[in-house]
Every structure is written in C-alpha cells, then in structure tokens.
Scaffold this motif. Structure first.
Motif, PDB file in Angstrom:
ATOM      1  N   LEU A  43     -44.289   6.191  34.488  1.00 42.45           N
ATOM      2  CA  LEU A  43     -45.160   5.384  33.625  1.00 42.45           C
ATOM      3  C   LEU A  43     -46.630   5.598  33.959  1.00 42.45           C
ATOM      4  CD1 LEU A  43     -43.179   2.005  33.499  1.00 42.45           C
ATOM      5  CD2 LEU A  43     -43.538   3.605  31.600  1.00 42.45           C
ATOM      6  N   HIS A  44     -46.870   6.492  34.938  1.00 45.09           N
ATOM      7  CA  HIS A  44     -48.231   6.851  35.370  1.00 45.09           C
ATOM      8  C   HIS A  44     -49.008   5.655  35.904  1.00 45.09           C
ATOM      9  CE1 HIS A  44     -47.491  10.756  33.563  1.00 45.09           C
ATOM     10  NE2 HIS A  44     -47.195  10.174  32.407  1.00 45.09           N
ATOM     11  N   LEU A  45     -48.303   4.780  36.594  1.00 40.41           N
ATOM     12  CA  LEU A  45     -48.975   3.649  37.233  1.00 40.41           C
ATOM     13  C   LEU A  45     -49.567   4.084  38.565  1.00 40.41           C
ATOM     14  CD1 LEU A  45     -46.335   0.831  36.590  1.00 40.41           C
ATOM     15  CD2 LEU A  45     -48.383   1.349  35.252  1.00 40.41           C
ATOM     16  N   GLN A  46     -50.717   3.567  38.877  1.00 35.22           N
ATOM     17  CA  GLN A  46     -51.339   3.841  40.169  1.00 35.22           C
ATOM     18  C   GLN A  46     -50.640   3.010  41.262  1.00 35.22           C
ATOM     19  OE1 GLN A  46     -53.749   6.217  40.441  1.00 35.22           O
ATOM     20  NE2 GLN A  46     -53.392   6.523  38.245  1.00 35.22           N
ATOM     21  N   TYR A  47     -50.602   3.575  42.481  1.00 35.03           N
ATOM     22  CA  TYR A  47     -49.933   2.907  43.616  1.00 35.03           C
ATOM     23  C   TYR A  47     -48.458   2.641  43.281  1.00 35.03           C
ATOM     24  CZ  TYR A  47     -54.770   2.202  45.105  1.00 35.03           C
ATOM     25  OH  TYR A  47     -56.085   2.407  45.460  1.00 35.03           O
ATOM     26  N   TRP A  48     -47.817   3.638  42.654  1.00 32.41           N
ATOM     27  CA  TRP A  48     -46.438   3.479  42.190  1.00 32.41           C
ATOM     28  C   TRP A  48     -45.428   3.123  43.294  1.00 32.41           C
ATOM     29  CZ3 TRP A  48     -44.239   7.581  44.705  1.00 32.41           C
ATOM     30  CH2 TRP A  48     -45.042   8.708  44.918  1.00 32.41           C
ATOM     31  N   PRO A  49     -45.626   3.513  44.575  1.00 30.21           N
ATOM     32  CA  PRO A  49     -44.631   3.086  45.588  1.00 30.21           C
ATOM     33  C   PRO A  49     -44.522   1.570  45.729  1.00 30.21           C
ATOM     34  CG  PRO A  49     -45.971   4.891  46.434  1.00 30.21           C
ATOM     35  CD  PRO A  49     -46.636   4.408  45.170  1.00 30.21           C
ATOM     36  N   THR A  50     -45.572   0.854  45.316  1.00 30.39           N
ATOM     37  CA  THR A  50     -45.555  -0.612  45.423  1.00 30.39           C
ATOM     38  C   THR A  50     -44.395  -1.212  44.633  1.00 30.39           C
ATOM     39  OG1 THR A  50     -47.963  -0.598  45.616  1.00 30.39           O
ATOM     40  CG2 THR A  50     -46.929  -2.703  45.122  1.00 30.39           C
ATOM     41  N   ALA A  51     -44.017  -0.580  43.521  1.00 32.34           N
ATOM     42  CA  ALA A  51     -42.917  -1.094  42.706  1.00 32.34           C
ATOM     43  C   ALA A  51     -41.620  -1.138  43.517  1.00 32.34           C
ATOM     44  CB  ALA A  51     -42.736  -0.227  41.463  1.00 32.34           C
ATOM     45  N   GLY A  52     -41.425  -0.135  44.362  1.00 39.16           N
ATOM     46  CA  GLY A  52     -40.234  -0.116  45.210  1.00 39.16           C
ATOM     47  C   GLY A  52     -40.237  -1.247  46.223  1.00 39.16           C
ATOM     48  N   ILE A  53     -41.403  -1.521  46.786  1.00 35.31           N
ATOM     49  CA  ILE A  53     -41.514  -2.618  47.755  1.00 35.31           C
ATOM     50  C   ILE A  53     -41.228  -3.953  47.083  1.00 35.31           C
ATOM     51  CG2 ILE A  53     -43.052  -3.816  49.350  1.00 35.31           C
ATOM     52  CD1 ILE A  53     -42.213  -0.999  50.218  1.00 35.31           C
ATOM     53  N   ILE A  54     -41.718  -4.114  45.864  1.00 36.50           N
ATOM     54  CA  ILE A  54     -41.463  -5.355  45.125  1.00 36.50           C
ATOM     55  C   ILE A  54     -39.966  -5.533  44.893  1.00 36.50           C
ATOM     56  CG2 ILE A  54     -41.804  -6.541  42.917  1.00 36.50           C
ATOM     57  CD1 ILE A  54     -44.581  -5.214  42.816  1.00 36.50           C
ATOM     58  N   THR A  55     -39.274  -4.444  44.579  1.00 38.37           N
ATOM     59  CA  THR A  55     -37.826  -4.509  44.395  1.00 38.37           C
ATOM     60  C   THR A  55     -37.131  -4.929  45.683  1.00 38.37           C
ATOM     61  OG1 THR A  55     -37.864  -2.812  42.673  1.00 38.37           O
ATOM     62  CG2 THR A  55     -35.759  -3.197  43.778  1.00 38.37           C
ATOM     63  N   VAL A  56     -37.534  -4.331  46.790  1.00 37.59           N
ATOM     64  CA  VAL A  56     -36.941  -4.665  48.090  1.00 37.59           C
ATOM     65  C   VAL A  56     -37.095  -6.153  48.387  1.00 37.59           C
ATOM     66  CG1 VAL A  56     -37.140  -4.334  50.586  1.00 37.59           C
ATOM     67  CG2 VAL A  56     -37.239  -2.362  49.056  1.00 37.59           C
ATOM     68  N   LEU A  57     -38.264  -6.711  48.071  1.00 32.59           N
ATOM     69  CA  LEU A  57     -38.542  -8.115  48.367  1.00 32.59           C
ATOM     70  C   LEU A  57     -37.913  -9.076  47.353  1.00 32.59           C
ATOM     71  CD1 LEU A  57     -42.331  -7.847  49.349  1.00 32.59           C
ATOM     72  CD2 LEU A  57     -40.371  -8.080  50.877  1.00 32.59           C
ATOM     73  N   SER A  58     -37.395  -8.530  46.249  1.00 34.60           N
ATOM     74  CA  SER A  58     -36.890  -9.396  45.180  1.00 34.60           C
ATOM     75  C   SER A  58     -35.373  -9.425  45.055  1.00 34.60           C
ATOM     76  CB  SER A  58     -37.492  -8.974  43.829  1.00 34.60           C
ATOM     77  OG  SER A  58     -38.912  -9.073  43.864  1.00 34.60           O
ATOM     78  N   VAL A  59     -34.661  -8.493  45.694  1.00 31.91           N
ATOM     79  CA  VAL A  59     -33.200  -8.508  45.647  1.00 31.91           C
ATOM     80  C   VAL A  59     -32.696  -9.644  46.525  1.00 31.91           C
ATOM     81  CG1 VAL A  59     -31.083  -7.263  46.225  1.00 31.91           C
ATOM     82  CG2 VAL A  59     -32.991  -6.047  45.141  1.00 31.91           C
ATOM     83  N   GLN A  60     -31.875 -10.517  45.957  1.00 29.84           N
ATOM     84  CA  GLN A  60     -31.368 -11.692  46.666  1.00 29.84           C
ATOM     85  C   GLN A  60     -29.847 -11.648  46.784  1.00 29.84           C
ATOM     86  OE1 GLN A  60     -33.655 -14.364  47.857  1.00 29.84           O
ATOM     87  NE2 GLN A  60     -34.831 -12.472  47.577  1.00 29.84           N
ATOM     88  N   ASN A  61     -29.304 -12.660  47.457  1.00 31.26           N
ATOM     89  CA  ASN A  61     -27.850 -12.713  47.652  1.00 31.26           C
ATOM     90  C   ASN A  61     -27.091 -13.105  46.392  1.00 31.26           C
ATOM     91  OD1 ASN A  61     -27.736 -11.982  50.395  1.00 31.26           O
ATOM     92  ND2 ASN A  61     -28.313 -14.050  51.018  1.00 31.26           N
ATOM     93  N   THR A  62     -27.763 -13.812  45.481  1.00 36.70           N
ATOM     94  CA  THR A  62     -27.100 -14.249  44.254  1.00 36.70           C
ATOM     95  C   THR A  62     -27.976 -13.929  43.046  1.00 36.70           C
ATOM     96  OG1 THR A  62     -28.045 -16.484  44.232  1.00 36.70           O
ATOM     97  CG2 THR A  62     -26.021 -16.154  45.510  1.00 36.70           C
TER      98      THR A  62
END
Length: 327
Positions: free
Chosen positions: A24-43
């Motif tokens: 999507l040509h977003l700047q600082y694209w690795p940040t999206a992966g970090i957000i995913t890591v912090l957002s996956v929950q147990n339920t």
C-alpha cells in the motif's frame, strides 16, 4: 518446544500486515506488523474490544499531538507535553491499553517534523491494517466444546461418587473406621468436584468470548447449576456427619441418593426423583413425634438433609426444563 495457535496467528498475521502496508506504499510499514502483534488476543471478543479502544486512543493522541507540535515545535519538549496531556486523558476514559501504541505512532510526527494530512493518514492506515489483520486472525479460534465436555464428565463423575458415598454413610454405623473412611473419601471427591467446576467455568467463559454472532448460554447455565448443587452437597455432607444413628428415614434417603447418582447426567430431568423426595418429606411431616432428644436431633438433621436434597434435585429439574430443552 510447543508452538501454540496464538503464536502461529501472531507470526502469520504480523507478516501479512507488513506485506499489506508495504504494497500500500505506507511509510514505516513494519509498524503494521508490530500493531498486529500487540492486538492478537486470547479470544475473539477481547481482540475486537482492544482494537476498538485503541482506535479511539489513537484518534485522541493524534489530536493532542497536532496541537502540541504545532504550538511548541517538533522537539522533545513538545513530545513530553503531549504525553503529559495524553496519558491522563487516556486514563480518564480507561484507554490505558492504547497509550504505548499511540505514543509510538505519534513519534513519526516528531521524526518527520510534520503533522500534515499525509502523515496523519499514513499512521491511521498503519493502525487499520495492523489491527484489521489481528481481528481477522482472531476469528480463527479452536472449538472448545470438546474440552468443556471433559469437565462436564468430570463434574458428573465426582457428583455420582459423592452421592453414592453419602448413601453408604447413611447405611453405615457412626462408630468405626469404615464411616470415617467414607467421610474422608467424600470430601476428597468434593475437592475434585470444585476444581472441575472452576476449570469448566473458566473454559466456558473463554468459549463464550469467541462467539460473535451466536449466543449460547448452555454451558454457562450448566456450570452455574452444578456449582449451586456443589454448595448443597457440602451442606448435605455436613448434615450426614452429624447423624450418629440413622433412623428408617435415613435409609429411605439413602435409596434416593443412590438413585440420583445413577441418573446424574444433565439429560435427565429428575422429575420422578423430585416427586419421590417430596413424598418422603410429606411422610416425615406426618410421622410420629420424636420419642427423645437424641431422636429429635437425628430427625432434625435428616429433615435438613432432605430439604437440601430436594433443592439439589429442583436445580437440575429447572435447568433441564428451561435450558437443556432449548438446546
């Protein structure tokens, strides 16, 4: 080393989020992966709640950051003022889970020395991509019904054993090691029962947290019913221990306890057993008065035992009538 489902979802989701942000040509694209890591929950529901609150937190953070940086410049002091304002506001609205993530997103404004629409959109899209992938990943949850069923089986097995032991106690002389052994075994089973109930209720709560479109309160109602029965079993056991010399009524109760043990499953409405206990209660009330104090005390404990036993069966009958019949 065991790799669980959440670990797999987190790893795969982070990779997908990074790739999406990159293409999507977003700047600082690795940040999206970090957000995913912090957002996956147990339920599933927990993930939705977390993402919802983080989106609100990010919107508030961006608003405060724009004001702070444009008034004070793009420097460490402005960033400190931003945190000084943002953290209390996040606490006020119970958005603590979004503080760190929002602060990380805001640091890009400081690095780029800009809060233009371009950078606001870039950071917002990073949040949307990372959080969106996390939500999709959390839609894939294991079916916990088989695990819950094992706790149901364990609960019913323990209850069956307890009722059988109670029946035996009422037919065993108070004096002697045999009665003491039966009492000890009964309390041990009571402890196992409570553990199974607690575990079953915990897994049921987790199962319910994964149900988005359908609501099924069967398991919750089941374990609540069994937990209430557990409390009655404790009172029943205490009454039995206070009965030194069971009368004929004690042996009649013992027969009903044994019959209940044989029909403990949730699929049994226990209507006949409820009727039998009610008939025995009427027989108690119409029987001759106690002849002495000792018999009076035994009769009192037996009547209290029978009352709790009646309530025990009524709980099961109500559950079957209202809940089980609807599933």
């Amino acid at each position: 080393m065991r790799i669980g489902l959440r670990t797999i979802k987190t790893a795969v989701g982070a990779a997908i989020a990074i790739l999406l942000a990159y293409y999507l040509h977003l700047q600082y694209w690795p940040t999206a992966g970090i957000i995913t890591v912090l957002s996956v929950q147990n339920t599933t529901k927990a993930s939705f709640r977390l993402v919802f609150f983080r989106i609100i937190s990010t919107a508030i953070a961006f608003l405060i950051a724009v004001v702070s940086f444009r008034l004070l410049g793009y420097n460490a002091i402005a960033f400190g003022i931003f945190l000084l304002l943002f953290i209390p506001v996040a606490d006020l609205f119970s958005l603590q889970d979004g503080i760190v993530l929002s602060a990380v997103l805001v640091t890009v404004f400081l690095i780029e020395r800009s809060t233009s629409l371009y950078w606001l959109m870039n950071q917002t899209l990073l949040m949307v991509v990372g959080a969106g992938v996390a939500i999709i990943a959390n839609l894939f949850m294991p079916n916990l019904e088989d695990r819950i069923s094992t706790y149901q089986d364990s609960v019913e097995q323990s209850m069956q054993q307890i009722l059988q032991l109670m029946s035996q106690q009422l037919q065993t002389p108070a004096a002697g090691d045999e009665r003491e052994a039966l009492i000890q075994e009964s309390w041990e089973n009571m402890s196992d029962l409570k553990i199974a109930l607690n575990d079953g209720m915990a897994w049921t709560a987790r199962h319910n947290e994964n149900q988005l479109l359908s609501e099924n309160d069967y398991y919750k109602a089941y374990f609540e019913m069994r937990n209430n029965q557990y409390e009655l079993l404790r009172q029943m056991q205490t009454s039995i221990e206070r009965i030194d010399n069971p009368l004929i009524q004690g042996r009649e109760i013992a027969i009903l306890l044994q019959a209940t043990a044989e029909n403990i499953s949730a699929s049994n409405a226990a209507e006949d057993l409820v009727s039998d206990v009610e008939a025995l209660q009427e027989k108690f009330e119409s029987s001759d008065l106690p002849k002495n104090r000792a018999e009076f005390e035994v009769r009192a404990q037996l009547y209290y035992l029978l009352s709790n036993f009646h309530q025990f069966l009524r709980l099961k009958n109500t559950f079957y009538t209202i809940v089980a019949s609807q599933n």
